[in-house]
Design an enzyme around this catalytic site. Sequence first.
Site, short mmCIF file in Angstrom:
data_model
loop_
_atom_site.label_atom_id
_atom_site.label_comp_id
_atom_site.label_asym_id
_atom_site.label_seq_id
_atom_site.Cartn_x
_atom_site.Cartn_y
_atom_site.Cartn_z
N LYS A 84 0.86 -1.25 0.20
CA LYS A 84 0.10 0.23 0.30
C LYS A 84 0.89 1.45 0.09
O LYS A 84 1.20 1.44 1.07
CB LYS A 84 -0.93 0.14 1.35
CG LYS A 84 -1.97 0.26 1.08
CD LYS A 84 -2.77 0.06 2.19
CE LYS A 84 -4.47 0.41 3.14
NZ LYS A 84 -4.84 0.56 3.93
O1 G3P Z 1 -8.17 0.78 4.58
C1 G3P Z 1 -7.76 2.25 4.84
C2 G3P Z 1 -9.51 3.23 5.31
O2 G3P Z 1 -10.22 2.37 5.40
C3 G3P Z 1 -9.60 3.88 6.98
O3 G3P Z 1 -10.56 4.40 7.17
O4 G3P Z 1 -11.50 4.97 8.74
O5 G3P Z 1 -10.18 5.48 8.81
O6 G3P Z 1 -11.25 5.89 7.91
P1 G3P Z 1 -11.02 5.24 7.50
#
Ligand code: G3P
Length: 223
Positions: A84
């Site tokens: 990533k």
């Molecule tokens: O994998 C990264 C992403 O899904 C992060 O989600 O909830 O931290 O915005 P969030």
Amino acid sequence: MKIFLDTADIDEIRTAARWGVLDGVTTNPTLYARVGGASYEAILQEICRITSGPVSAEVVSDDVDGMLEEARHYAALAPNIVVKIPMSETGLEAISRCKAEGIKTNCTLIFTANQGLLAAKAGASLLSPFVGRLDDINEEGMIVVRELAEIVAIHELEAEVLAASIRHPRHVTEAALAGAHIATVPFKVLQQMVRHPLTDKGIVQFKKDWEAARAALAAKQGD
Ligand code: G3P
């Protein structure tokens, strides 16, 4: 649409795998920090033993050489690791060099369709638009998913749209309808997708009716 779990929690991953719904896993430094207790590498290897689907491991370097070094390190851990890399000029160059070396990448922190288009052109195999974080700032995150999915389809790009930053079950339905190839979901959202109060009520009622029928039969046979 494929479903990935957005977590570094081994128990959650094992549970989703047992349910037969796990197509892959995404992790990031925040998700790793939440579980801790072992090296990031050890956790990634354990996840790769549970699923043969893509498992995203995120780099933290600021420069291309550093990103590449991390990418090679993580890619060597298991054949299903996808590295990533955050969207940026540096990130695009690292993605392009990973592609040349045969290392699969997931371009993360995508907030516009143009960013996703560039990531696909650079060679990323997964494009991760963040839905919830756009919703948080009063924008409509799902528009980016829809636009990017259309761009990938129209131009037959060799990349999949992975709807990330999913906050609730409705986001999953909308991502599927918007043409996302994958949604990565927190375990809590996966559980919410399973449940419905009418399902729970129906199960209780069926059990009750079954027991009543059996009791009536037993009473009749006892006559
Ligand atoms: O994998 C990264 C992403 O899904 C992060 O989600 O909830 O931290 O915005 P969030």
